[in-house]
Write a protein that holds these residues in place. Structure first.
Motif, PDB file in Angstrom:
ATOM      1  N   HIS A  11       0.834  -1.209   0.000  1.00 29.43           N
ATOM      2  CA  HIS A  11       0.000   0.000   0.000  1.00 29.43           C
ATOM      3  C   HIS A  11       0.867   1.257   0.000  1.00 29.43           C
ATOM      4  CE1 HIS A  11      -3.417   2.612   0.986  1.00 29.43           C
ATOM      5  NE2 HIS A  11      -2.563   3.236   1.770  1.00 29.43           N
ATOM      6  N   VAL A  12       1.911   1.279   0.823  1.00 25.29           N
ATOM      7  CA  VAL A  12       2.785   2.451   0.898  1.00 25.29           C
ATOM      8  C   VAL A  12       3.454   2.709  -0.448  1.00 25.29           C
ATOM      9  CG1 VAL A  12       4.875   3.393   1.944  1.00 25.29           C
ATOM     10  CG2 VAL A  12       3.175   2.260   3.367  1.00 25.29           C
ATOM     11  N   ARG A  13       3.932   1.648  -1.098  1.00 28.97           N
ATOM     12  CA  ARG A  13       4.568   1.808  -2.411  1.00 28.97           C
ATOM     13  C   ARG A  13       3.555   2.326  -3.430  1.00 28.97           C
ATOM     14  NH1 ARG A  13       6.858  -2.868  -2.883  1.00 28.97           N
ATOM     15  NH2 ARG A  13       9.024  -2.239  -2.640  1.00 28.97           N
ATOM     16  N   ARG A  14       2.367   1.739  -3.438  1.00 28.78           N
ATOM     17  CA  ARG A  14       1.327   2.172  -4.389  1.00 28.78           C
ATOM     18  C   ARG A  14       0.895   3.616  -4.112  1.00 28.78           C
ATOM     19  NH1 ARG A  14      -1.452  -1.841  -3.683  1.00 28.78           N
ATOM     20  NH2 ARG A  14      -2.884  -1.062  -2.099  1.00 28.78           N
ATOM     21  N   TYR A  15       0.782   3.963  -2.827  1.00 32.16           N
ATOM     22  CA  TYR A  15       0.372   5.324  -2.458  1.00 32.16           C
ATOM     23  C   TYR A  15       1.417   6.343  -2.915  1.00 32.16           C
ATOM     24  CZ  TYR A  15      -1.814   8.952   0.416  1.00 32.16           C
ATOM     25  OH  TYR A  15      -2.448  10.083   0.839  1.00 32.16           O
TER      26      TYR A  15
END
Length: 302
Positions: free
Chosen positions: A286-290
């Protein structure tokens, strides 16, 4: 006395027939009847009077039902908690993060992650990159986000993203009209920088030297947010990472693309021996995608 027997008893009390109780329990009617009989033998008193094929609760059954309801409500909560853990809706993460991330991008990414996980809990502590590495090696956190270059994936981590650095200018500065800022544009400018212990500072110094550009290094700070504040106060210009630029809320700073591009790596580090929370993989993804969604061209994926 077994939980399944109590569940059969509760189902019959609630639905009043063995047929409906069996449907709710997803078992056959003979199986439900057998569970009730086993429960009665265990309790050593009757729970139902059987009249013409129907079950009528005894006074003792009514008294027992209240206690069974309370007890099974706790079992139901445990079952729901287990489902939430399995479906990545519940859990705890202990995060260690570098200041440039803890004070800027990560709070937004974490808040977005928790929107769909009301039972999850995240604890974030801010540390230097060196301290984060020590915490990960010492198994004292679940995950660390640090300013660290990792050319390849290791047992302890991988590159999350690489962020492009941008030029921070005071509003109204002569360079605000430029679409892109290059090293030559900064010649003679007062400059706010990271200390030399920070890798990004070394990259900037090397690039300026390669282009024969001299600037006036008057202010230094380890914290990117503070550098932006210095710029807003008119102390000089700066080159900072895209994460800090994206999150800075001051109105007196203008951010411009900087070329040639200087990339700063953000690494995600995980302990090799600490038990891995089920949430961790989905959280890192999620952090990478965000980061990719919010910063767009300002970052490069792993």
């Amino acid at each position: 006395m077994k939980i399944r027997q109590l569940e059969a008893f509760r189902a019959v009390m609630l639905h009043q027939t063995v047929t409906q109780a069996s449907e709710v329990l997803h078992i056959s009617q003979p199986a439900t009847t057998r569970l009730l009989a086993d429960l009665e033998r265990s309790l050593k008193f009757r729970l139902f009077d059987r009249v013409k094929g129907r079950l009528y609760p005894t006074v003792e059954a009514q008294a027992l039902f209240e206690e069974v309801q309370r007890s099974l409500a706790g079992v139901d909560r445990i079952a729901r908690a287990a489902d939430e853990i399995r479906n990545l809706q519940r859990g705890t993460l202990h995060i260690a993060a570098a200041p440039a991330l803890a004070l800027s991008f990560l709070p937004h990414a974490i808040a977005d992650y928790l929107k769909t996980r009301p039972e999850a809990h995240v604890s974030m502590a801010m540390h230097s990159t060196r301290s984060i590495v020590d915490m990960v090696m010492g198994q004292r956190c679940d995950v660390g986000f640090a300013r660290l270059s990792l050319n390849r994936t290791t047992s302890h981590g991988e590159r999350l993203v690489a962020a492009k650095m941008v030029c921070a200018l005071p509003a109204g500065h002569r360079l605000c009209s430029h679409d892109v800022i290059g090293p030559a544009d900064l010649a003679g400018e007062r400059f706010v920088a990271h200390p030399r212990s920070v890798e990004a500072r070394l990259q900037i110094d090397a690039l300026l030297a390669a282009h024969g550009v001299e600037v006036k290094m008057q202010m230094e700070s380890q914290i990117s947010y503070a550098i932006c504040s210095f710029v807003e106060a008119g102390a000089g210009v700066a080159v900072i990472d895209a994460f800090s630029a994206w999150s800075y809320r001051g109105a007196g700073v203008v951010f411009k693309p900087f070329e040639p591009a200087i990339l700063t790596d953000t690494a995600v580090l995980t302990p090799s021996q600490r038990p891995t929370p089920l949430l961790l993989k989905s959280f890192v993804a999620h952090v990478r995608r965000y980061a990719l969604d919010t910063l767009g061209d300002g970052v490069v994926a792993n």
